[in-house]
Design an enzyme around this catalytic site. Structure first.
Site, short mmCIF file in Angstrom:
data_model
loop_
_atom_site.label_atom_id
_atom_site.label_comp_id
_atom_site.label_asym_id
_atom_site.label_seq_id
_atom_site.Cartn_x
_atom_site.Cartn_y
_atom_site.Cartn_z
N ILE A 93 -5.60 9.79 10.46
CA ILE A 93 -4.41 10.23 9.82
C ILE A 93 -4.67 10.77 8.68
CG2 ILE A 93 -1.84 9.78 8.99
CD1 ILE A 93 -2.50 9.11 12.02
N TYR B 80 -14.59 -3.43 9.25
CA TYR B 80 -13.05 -2.85 9.04
C TYR B 80 -12.55 -3.11 10.77
CZ TYR B 80 -9.62 0.89 9.24
OH TYR B 80 -8.21 1.49 9.43
N ASN C 245 0.98 -2.72 5.30
CA ASN C 245 0.16 -1.49 5.55
C ASN C 245 -1.19 -1.55 4.81
OD1 ASN C 245 -0.33 1.76 5.69
ND2 ASN C 245 -0.13 1.12 3.74
N VAL D 135 -2.63 -7.82 -2.09
CA VAL D 135 -2.34 -8.49 -1.06
C VAL D 135 -3.06 -9.46 -0.59
CG1 VAL D 135 -0.95 -6.61 0.26
CG2 VAL D 135 -3.55 -6.66 0.60
N GLY E 25 0.82 -1.43 0.08
CA GLY E 25 0.06 0.13 0.11
C GLY E 25 0.80 1.22 0.00
N ALA E 26 2.08 1.34 -0.62
CA ALA E 26 3.16 2.26 -0.72
C ALA E 26 2.58 3.51 -1.71
CB ALA E 26 4.29 1.69 -0.93
P1 NAP Z 1 -5.24 5.05 1.29
O1 NAP Z 1 -4.84 6.42 1.54
O2 NAP Z 1 -6.42 4.77 0.84
O3 NAP Z 1 -4.07 4.07 0.67
C1 NAP Z 1 -4.28 2.54 0.66
C2 NAP Z 1 -3.15 2.10 -0.21
O4 NAP Z 1 -3.31 0.57 0.09
C3 NAP Z 1 -3.02 2.38 -1.45
O5 NAP Z 1 -1.46 2.55 -1.89
C4 NAP Z 1 -3.63 1.28 -2.12
O6 NAP Z 1 -3.12 1.27 -3.63
C5 NAP Z 1 -3.44 0.23 -1.36
N1 NAP Z 1 -4.00 -0.97 -1.44
C6 NAP Z 1 -5.39 -1.12 -1.27
N2 NAP Z 1 -5.99 -2.21 -1.22
C7 NAP Z 1 -4.68 -3.21 -1.96
C8 NAP Z 1 -4.56 -4.49 -2.08
N3 NAP Z 1 -5.59 -5.52 -2.17
N4 NAP Z 1 -3.41 -4.97 -2.52
C9 NAP Z 1 -2.32 -4.01 -2.49
N5 NAP Z 1 -2.49 -2.48 -2.08
C10 NAP Z 1 -3.71 -2.00 -1.71
O7 NAP Z 1 -5.22 4.35 2.82
P2 NAP Z 1 -4.38 4.80 4.24
O8 NAP Z 1 -5.27 5.71 4.89
O9 NAP Z 1 -3.11 5.27 3.84
O10 NAP Z 1 -4.60 3.63 5.24
C11 NAP Z 1 -3.38 2.60 4.91
C12 NAP Z 1 -3.52 1.66 6.25
O11 NAP Z 1 -3.57 2.43 7.44
C13 NAP Z 1 -4.77 0.86 6.15
O12 NAP Z 1 -4.33 -0.52 6.69
C14 NAP Z 1 -5.73 1.65 7.22
O13 NAP Z 1 -6.58 0.67 7.76
C15 NAP Z 1 -4.57 2.09 8.02
N6 NAP Z 1 -5.05 3.21 8.97
C16 NAP Z 1 -5.29 4.28 8.41
C17 NAP Z 1 -5.90 5.36 9.22
C18 NAP Z 1 -6.14 6.73 8.31
O14 NAP Z 1 -6.79 7.62 9.25
N7 NAP Z 1 -5.91 7.01 7.19
C19 NAP Z 1 -6.22 5.01 10.50
C20 NAP Z 1 -5.88 3.92 11.03
C21 NAP Z 1 -5.51 2.79 10.24
P3 NAP Z 1 -4.24 0.44 -4.71
O15 NAP Z 1 -5.55 0.81 -4.32
O16 NAP Z 1 -3.54 0.82 -6.05
O17 NAP Z 1 -4.05 -0.96 -4.39
#
Ligand code: NAP
Length: 257
Positions: A190, A157, A91, A65, A14-15
């Protein structure tokens, strides 16, 4: 100052966006060789080319993933391109909101498949290469939502994020004989592209409910991941670290007045 991770090979799932992109940036800045994984190949490549422009060694891989073959391909790519795997940051995650009345079995399966099974598959695929190194670090990105808090629309979730913590506690025991540690960061709200999608009203109200009065940055989470990946964290395994500006602390709204 922590012992440098310079030269280490790290995989970040998820980079291409959000927290994963922040982790990739901070690890690259600290000299790690980064394999950045996401499903969208263009977005993954764009994120990694940004790192290469700063002089870092970084390459992209399009992989899901939730797909075992893809995860095996991911581990092979890190070994071939970067000489092995020292650190895995699991991630990648999704958070489509749906209250119980609207939550379909298909949506449940999708969220559990990416967030929970995807964490397991990424880790399982990397284990042979991590074990060959004689030590290793796994950092799982969980959340406060599920393990500590609840929020309408995120029952599925929350279950996936709490499940990750159940997983790491037994995994930590099984991996200890190989000097591989596994820990989880638990972000609050975040500021990421994914969270931006929830709208300005959500973001404003959420910031008001946080004692430090701001949403976290992707670097806030990345620095905690960097600590777990460091030599200095060698004796910490199966543990969690909340990065939330104090969000889980207030007993009521009055506590914030
Ligand atoms: P984001 O901005 O939506 O980014 C998600 C990333 O994961 C993207 O690079 C996406 O790229 C990739 N991804 C999604 N599904 C995937 C799959 N099946 N295989 C490979 N890559 C995949 O999300 P984020 O907010 O940064 O969240 C990242 C992590 O932090 C998650 O685990 C989330 O639960 C956790 N988190 C986030 C927050 C927050 O406030 N943002 C809070 C608590 C926890 P593609 O769509 O191209 O695959």
């Amino acid at each position: 100052m922590l012992t440098s991770i310079a030269g280490s090979s790290v995989i970040v799932t998820g980079a291409s966006k959000g927290i994963g992109r922040g982790i990739a940036r901070v690890f690259a800045k600290n000299g790690a060789r980064v394999l950045g994984v996401a499903r969208n190949p263009g977005a993954a490549e764009a994120a990694m080319s940004e790192l290469r422009a700063t002089g870092a060694m970084a390459s992209a891989l399009a992989a899901d993933v939730g797909n075992w073959t893809d995860m095996q391909r991911m581990a092979e790519a890190a070994v071939e391109r970067h000489g092995g795997i020292d650190i895995l940051c699991a991630n990648a995650g999704i958070y489509p909101a749906a209250k119980l009345d609207d939550l379909t079995p298909e949506c449940w399966d999708e969220v559990l498949s990416v967030n929970l099974k995807g964490t397991f598959l990424a880790i399982k695929a990397c284990l042979p290469a991590l074990k060959r190194k004689g030590k290793g670090r796994i950092v799982v990105v969980s959340s406060i939502t599920g393990p500590i808090t609840g929020y309408p629309g995120w029952a599925h979730y929350g279950a996936s994020k709490a499940g990750q913590l159940g997983f790491i506690r037994t995994a930590a025991i099984e991996l200890a004989p190989y000097s591989i540690t596994i820990n989880a960061v638990m972000p609050g709200n975040i500021k990421t592209e994914g969270l931006d999608g929830l709208g300005a009203d959500y973001l404003e109200k959420m910031a008001a409910s946080i004692p430090l009065k701001r949403l976290g940055s992707i670097e806030d989470v990345a620095h905690a991941a960097l600590f777990f990946a460091s030599d200095e964290a060698a004796y910490i395994t199966g543990q969690t670290l909340v990065i939330d500006g104090g969000q889980v602390l207030p007993e009521s709204l009055m506590a914030l007045e």
